[in-house]
Write a protein that holds these residues in place. Structure first.
Motif, PDB file in Angstrom:
ATOM      1  N   ILE A   1      63.058  69.153  47.889  1.00  0.00           N
ATOM      2  CA  ILE A   1      62.491  69.857  48.926  1.00  0.00           C
ATOM      3  C   ILE A   1      61.153  69.072  49.341  1.00  0.00           C
ATOM      4  CG2 ILE A   1      61.379  71.941  49.131  1.00  0.00           C
ATOM      5  CD1 ILE A   1      63.321  73.562  47.341  1.00  0.00           C
ATOM      6  N   LEU A   2      60.353  68.538  48.574  1.00  0.00           N
ATOM      7  CA  LEU A   2      59.078  67.831  48.994  1.00  0.00           C
ATOM      8  C   LEU A   2      59.619  66.609  49.928  1.00  0.00           C
ATOM      9  CD1 LEU A   2      57.323  67.525  45.523  1.00  0.00           C
ATOM     10  CD2 LEU A   2      57.028  68.975  47.222  1.00  0.00           C
ATOM     11  N   ALA A   3      60.838  65.873  49.632  1.00  0.00           N
ATOM     12  CA  ALA A   3      61.441  65.067  50.636  1.00  0.00           C
ATOM     13  C   ALA A   3      61.535  65.634  51.810  1.00  0.00           C
ATOM     14  CB  ALA A   3      62.471  64.275  49.906  1.00  0.00           C
ATOM     15  N   ASN A   4      62.209  66.571  51.995  1.00  0.00           N
ATOM     16  CA  ASN A   4      62.368  67.323  53.448  1.00  0.00           C
ATOM     17  C   ASN A   4      61.148  67.637  53.882  1.00  0.00           C
ATOM     18  OD1 ASN A   4      64.974  66.945  53.476  1.00  0.00           O
ATOM     19  ND2 ASN A   4      65.539  69.295  52.742  1.00  0.00           N
ATOM     20  N   ALA A   5      60.073  68.051  53.158  1.00  0.00           N
ATOM     21  CA  ALA A   5      58.670  68.579  53.844  1.00  0.00           C
ATOM     22  C   ALA A   5      58.070  67.263  54.311  1.00  0.00           C
ATOM     23  CB  ALA A   5      58.166  69.133  52.561  1.00  0.00           C
ATOM     24  N   ASP A   6      58.234  66.104  53.405  1.00  0.00           N
ATOM     25  CA  ASP A   6      57.395  65.047  53.941  1.00  0.00           C
ATOM     26  C   ASP A   6      58.124  64.411  55.213  1.00  0.00           C
ATOM     27  OD1 ASP A   6      55.974  62.497  53.140  1.00  0.00           O
ATOM     28  OD2 ASP A   6      57.890  61.620  53.630  1.00  0.00           O
ATOM     29  N   HIS A   7      59.380  64.588  55.539  1.00  0.00           N
ATOM     30  CA  HIS A   7      60.145  64.271  56.510  1.00  0.00           C
ATOM     31  C   HIS A   7      59.769  65.173  57.720  1.00  0.00           C
ATOM     32  CE1 HIS A   7      63.440  63.271  59.215  1.00  0.00           C
ATOM     33  NE2 HIS A   7      63.688  64.642  59.405  1.00  0.00           N
ATOM     34  N   ALA A   8      59.567  66.231  57.434  1.00  0.00           N
ATOM     35  CA  ALA A   8      59.072  67.324  58.506  1.00  0.00           C
ATOM     36  C   ALA A   8      57.448  67.132  58.870  1.00  0.00           C
ATOM     37  CB  ALA A   8      59.384  68.797  58.136  1.00  0.00           C
ATOM     38  N   TYR A   9      56.787  66.916  57.974  1.00  0.00           N
ATOM     39  CA  TYR A   9      55.474  66.659  58.275  1.00  0.00           C
ATOM     40  C   TYR A   9      55.183  65.390  59.090  1.00  0.00           C
ATOM     41  CZ  TYR A   9      53.194  70.763  56.180  1.00  0.00           C
ATOM     42  OH  TYR A   9      52.900  72.260  56.009  1.00  0.00           O
TER      43      TYR A   9
ATOM     44  N   LEU B   1      44.609  90.963  42.405  1.00  0.00           N
ATOM     45  CA  LEU B   1      46.180  90.617  43.047  1.00  0.00           C
ATOM     46  C   LEU B   1      46.234  91.018  44.268  1.00  0.00           C
ATOM     47  CD1 LEU B   1      49.410  91.067  41.234  1.00  0.00           C
ATOM     48  CD2 LEU B   1      49.056  92.480  43.179  1.00  0.00           C
ATOM     49  N   ILE B   2      46.823  90.174  45.154  1.00  0.00           N
ATOM     50  CA  ILE B   2      47.276  90.439  46.527  1.00  0.00           C
ATOM     51  C   ILE B   2      48.869  90.102  46.779  1.00  0.00           C
ATOM     52  CG2 ILE B   2      44.968  90.149  47.469  1.00  0.00           C
ATOM     53  CD1 ILE B   2      46.212  87.485  48.468  1.00  0.00           C
ATOM     54  N   VAL B   3      49.251  90.749  47.680  1.00  0.00           N
ATOM     55  CA  VAL B   3      50.655  89.974  48.091  1.00  0.00           C
ATOM     56  C   VAL B   3      50.474  88.958  49.418  1.00  0.00           C
ATOM     57  CG1 VAL B   3      52.793  90.664  49.371  1.00  0.00           C
ATOM     58  CG2 VAL B   3      52.250  92.146  47.628  1.00  0.00           C
ATOM     59  N   ALA B   4      50.968  87.913  49.193  1.00  0.00           N
ATOM     60  CA  ALA B   4      50.930  86.746  50.273  1.00  0.00           C
ATOM     61  C   ALA B   4      52.311  86.464  50.449  1.00  0.00           C
ATOM     62  CB  ALA B   4      50.335  85.672  49.992  1.00  0.00           C
ATOM     63  N   HIS B   5      53.027  87.294  51.458  1.00  0.00           N
ATOM     64  CA  HIS B   5      54.445  86.914  51.861  1.00  0.00           C
ATOM     65  C   HIS B   5      54.674  86.107  52.836  1.00  0.00           C
ATOM     66  CE1 HIS B   5      58.291  88.598  53.934  1.00  0.00           C
ATOM     67  NE2 HIS B   5      58.557  87.729  52.634  1.00  0.00           N
ATOM     68  N   PRO B   6      55.239  85.004  52.227  1.00  0.00           N
ATOM     69  CA  PRO B   6      55.505  83.544  53.335  1.00  0.00           C
ATOM     70  C   PRO B   6      56.961  83.978  54.041  1.00  0.00           C
ATOM     71  CG  PRO B   6      56.069  82.803  51.416  1.00  0.00           C
ATOM     72  CD  PRO B   6      55.797  84.390  51.098  1.00  0.00           C
ATOM     73  N   PHE B   7      57.374  83.016  54.710  1.00  0.00           N
ATOM     74  CA  PHE B   7      58.590  82.841  55.320  1.00  0.00           C
ATOM     75  C   PHE B   7      59.434  81.596  55.169  1.00  0.00           C
ATOM     76  CE2 PHE B   7      56.596  86.710  56.944  1.00  0.00           C
ATOM     77  CZ  PHE B   7      57.570  87.470  56.973  1.00  0.00           C
ATOM     78  N   ASN B   8      60.354  81.313  54.793  1.00  0.00           N
ATOM     79  CA  ASN B   8      61.003  80.009  54.714  1.00  0.00           C
ATOM     80  C   ASN B   8      61.555  79.409  55.989  1.00  0.00           C
ATOM     81  OD1 ASN B   8      62.400  78.119  53.025  1.00  0.00           O
ATOM     82  ND2 ASN B   8      64.322  79.210  53.516  1.00  0.00           N
ATOM     83  N   PRO B   9      61.188  77.874  55.906  1.00  0.00           N
ATOM     84  CA  PRO B   9      60.731  77.251  55.184  1.00  0.00           C
ATOM     85  C   PRO B   9      59.115  77.334  54.958  1.00  0.00           C
ATOM     86  CG  PRO B   9      61.351  75.763  57.087  1.00  0.00           C
ATOM     87  CD  PRO B   9      61.608  77.394  57.274  1.00  0.00           C
ATOM     88  N   VAL B  10      58.339  77.702  54.001  1.00  0.00           N
ATOM     89  CA  VAL B  10      57.168  77.963  53.853  1.00  0.00           C
ATOM     90  C   VAL B  10      56.178  76.860  54.435  1.00  0.00           C
ATOM     91  CG1 VAL B  10      55.054  78.590  52.107  1.00  0.00           C
ATOM     92  CG2 VAL B  10      57.643  79.571  51.866  1.00  0.00           C
ATOM     93  N   TYR B  11      56.740  75.497  53.938  1.00  0.00           N
ATOM     94  CA  TYR B  11      55.942  74.461  54.629  1.00  0.00           C
ATOM     95  C   TYR B  11      55.808  74.139  56.049  1.00  0.00           C
ATOM     96  CZ  TYR B  11      60.480  72.130  54.374  1.00  0.00           C
ATOM     97  OH  TYR B  11      61.557  71.671  54.302  1.00  0.00           O
ATOM     98  N   LEU B  12      56.850  74.910  56.688  1.00  0.00           N
ATOM     99  CA  LEU B  12      56.640  74.854  58.333  1.00  0.00           C
ATOM    100  C   LEU B  12      56.274  76.109  58.963  1.00  0.00           C
ATOM    101  CD1 LEU B  12      59.733  72.664  59.415  1.00  0.00           C
ATOM    102  CD2 LEU B  12      57.383  72.039  59.262  1.00  0.00           C
ATOM    103  N   LEU B  13      56.732  77.220  58.631  1.00  0.00           N
ATOM    104  CA  LEU B  13      56.377  78.433  59.274  1.00  0.00           C
ATOM    105  C   LEU B  13      54.872  79.040  59.023  1.00  0.00           C
ATOM    106  CD1 LEU B  13      59.779  80.221  59.077  1.00  0.00           C
ATOM    107  CD2 LEU B  13      58.846  78.914  61.016  1.00  0.00           C
ATOM    108  N   PRO B  14      54.204  79.253  59.976  1.00  0.00           N
ATOM    109  CA  PRO B  14      52.859  79.530  59.491  1.00  0.00           C
ATOM    110  C   PRO B  14      52.619  80.978  59.222  1.00  0.00           C
ATOM    111  CG  PRO B  14      53.166  79.556  62.157  1.00  0.00           C
ATOM    112  CD  PRO B  14      54.300  79.102  61.278  1.00  0.00           C
ATOM    113  N   LEU B  15      53.528  82.055  59.431  1.00  0.00           N
ATOM    114  CA  LEU B  15      53.117  83.457  59.124  1.00  0.00           C
ATOM    115  C   LEU B  15      53.054  83.661  57.714  1.00  0.00           C
ATOM    116  CD1 LEU B  15      52.493  86.205  60.074  1.00  0.00           C
ATOM    117  CD2 LEU B  15      55.042  86.686  59.832  1.00  0.00           C
ATOM    118  N   VAL B  16      51.890  84.448  57.168  1.00  0.00           N
ATOM    119  CA  VAL B  16      52.088  84.836  55.902  1.00  0.00           C
ATOM    120  C   VAL B  16      51.466  86.256  55.783  1.00  0.00           C
ATOM    121  CG1 VAL B  16      49.910  83.631  55.281  1.00  0.00           C
ATOM    122  CG2 VAL B  16      51.095  84.545  53.239  1.00  0.00           C
ATOM    123  N   GLU B  17      52.369  87.157  55.335  1.00  0.00           N
ATOM    124  CA  GLU B  17      51.513  88.618  55.240  1.00  0.00           C
ATOM    125  C   GLU B  17      50.940  88.637  53.962  1.00  0.00           C
ATOM    126  OE1 GLU B  17      55.121  91.143  57.708  1.00  0.00           O
ATOM    127  OE2 GLU B  17      55.533  90.288  55.526  1.00  0.00           O
TER     128      GLU B  17
END
Length: 489
Positions: free
Chosen positions: A44-52, A131-147
């Motif tokens: 997954i880190l390899a895919n993220a590196d490719h995307a970034y 404690l909080i909820v920080a709900h992200p969206f897949n792929p977390v490393y690309l999609l900017p929304l976090v609830e």
């Protein structure tokens, strides 16, 4: 910006969090009992590196490091921020919180749950305020929304600090002020999912046909404008009120089955699985992730060009990265020589059908090199915000050699003139092996952004620029300076 974060759980979401953190220079202490975690995370880190590598030309921070901890206690000890991304089981999450609190009583704990209320998560905690909820969206490393959702006992300052942290990671924190199961986005997704299940159950369409209806139609509208803004446009000149008056009665029609859901019988599950295999089974999951990531990068870059939606978030993050790159570079660079203003590799989408870097990208690289030099002399985001900048008024490029996707490149910049309102730069675009690929000569004028007219730069900018210009005046004049198109050598 936090420099160290703990992550508990390295499934799809947890690994995505690790990737976003690492790509933004944050060291991660990770705990997951799965012995396959290092391999899965590495992929997954390899895919993220490719995307970034394709996402932005801003200088990327030095990557954070990942430490694989043997226990929860080891992972969270001394960390100011803890991401919880374990499976959606209340008993498991509460047991993890107890282990965290036994080792760390001050850190913020951010649960990645997709729907459990934070008040319920807090129920047995000794320190529920953090404690909080920080709900992200897949792929977390690309999609900017976090609830971001706080529970009944969450401290307000914890929410504010978390929102600021996620912004620094290039995200869009959406603070949901009232607790509701599944929050906002997943409730919408659930509605579409339920209706989709009925359409497959009733054999109206296949999984591929249903996905086509989304990705070739309203999905493209939603990607850049959302639901209500899209429907406002559908109302024409009369706007949203007209749209509701015109289409509101349709809500009473028996179009959907959102109040019901088909039984997930083995037959229906098998039908969906078989159709999905026929649709996408030819691709390994990592290949599908790459395709998804490349598509998302293209959309984000397109939206950035329009200064719109998620693209605007990316642009703002890039500005921070460019400024940070200038701040964290050599504090006392050797300005007596040509200054390195760009280093990177030729991206695949920089090339034409021949596989060579196209003309527009040469100009883009020179523009980025100019921006890097301007930041070096103090023309950063704060300076521009205060009302001053340099505008390019003339450029001359020479294309001397070809370069292909993936090859290393760099730009070295010379100051030819730096006095008063004028700034004249000469860029040499070189291959990683040193040979010259192109040159760019650019005349810029300092501008008062309030009056949009030429003006003298700020004293600190003028002083630093003048010093560099004097040093570069001692260097030999590079070949190609002052040439015009067609001028003999």
């Amino acid at each position: 910006m936090l420099s160290e974060v703990a992550v508990i759980g390295a499934g799809v979401i947890g690994a995505g969090w690790v990737a976003r953190l690492v790509e933004n220079g944050v060291n991660v202490s990770l705990y997951d009992p799965d012995p396959e975690t290092p391999r899965k995370l590495g992929e997954i880190l390899a895919n993220a590196d490719h995307a970034y590598g394709r996402l932005t030309l801003a200088p990327r921070p030095k990557k954070g490091k990942v430490h694989h901890a043997a226990t929860v206690a080891e992972a969270v000890a001394g960390k100011p921020f803890i991401v919880e991304a374990v499976p959606e089981r209340m008993d498991l999450k509460r047991r993890i919180y107890a282990e965290i609190e036994a080792a760390n009583t001050t850190a913020t704990i951010a649960s990645s749950t997709s729907g459990i209320l934070p008040t319920d998560l807090q129920a047995e905690m000794a320190h529920p305020g953090r404690l909080i909820v920080a709900h992200p969206f897949n792929p977390v490393y690309l999609l900017p929304l976090v609830e971001i959702v706080g529970g009944a006992r969450t401290e307000p300052g914890v929410i504010a600090a978390a929102c600021a942290f996620y912004e620094r990671l290039g995200m869009k924190p959406l603070h949901i002020r009232k607790e509701i199961p599944a929050f906002i986005a997943d409730r919408l997704l659930e509605a579409v999912w339920r209706e989709g299940l009925w359409l497959i159950n009733d054999e109206i369409c296949t999984t591929e046909e249903l996905d086509d209806a989304i990705r070739y139609g309203f999905g493209l509208r939603w990607a850049q404008m959302g639901l209500f803004e899209t429907y406002r446009i559908a109302g024409g000149e009369a706007g949203m009120k007209h749209f509701i008056e015109q289409f509101g009665p349709c809500l009473a029609w028996p179009w959907t089955k959102l109040t019901d859901v088909p039984e997930l019988t083995p037959e229906l599950v098998n039908r969906i699985a078989e159709q999905s295999d026929a649709q996408s089974g030819a691709y390994p999951v990592r290949a599908l992730e790459r395709i998804r990531d490349d598509n998302l990068v293209a959309i984000l870059q397109a939206l950035k060009a329009q200064d719109w939606g998620a693209g605007r978030i990316l642009a703002e993050h890039e500005k921070r990265l460019f400024d940070l790159g200038a701040q964290t570079g050599d504090p006392d660079p050797d300005t007596s020589r040509p200054i390195r203003t760009f280093t990177g590799r030729v991206a695949a989408d920089w090339t034409d059908y021949n596989g060579h870097m196209n003309e527009a990208r040469y100009l883009q690289v020179f523009a980025d090199a100019t921006d890097a030099f301007l930041r070096l002399i103090g023309v950063d985001a704060a300076y521009v915000q205060a009302g001053g900048s340099y505008f390019t008024v003339e450029s001359h490029l020479r294309h001397l050699d070809e370069v292909r996707a993936g090859e290393p490149v760099r730009v070295e910049t010379r100051v030819l003139e730096g006095k008063g309102k004028k700034l004249r730069l000469f860029h040499q675009f070189r291959h990683g092996d040193g040979h010259l690929l192109a040159t760019g000569e650019h005349m810029l004028l300092h501008v008062n952004l309030g009056t949009r007219s030429a003006s003298e730069p700020g004293s600190h900018v003028a002083e630093l620029l003048g010093r560099i210009a004097a040093q570069h005046a001692e260097l030999p004049v590079p070949e190609g300076v002052g040439r015009a198109v067609g001028q003999p050598r």
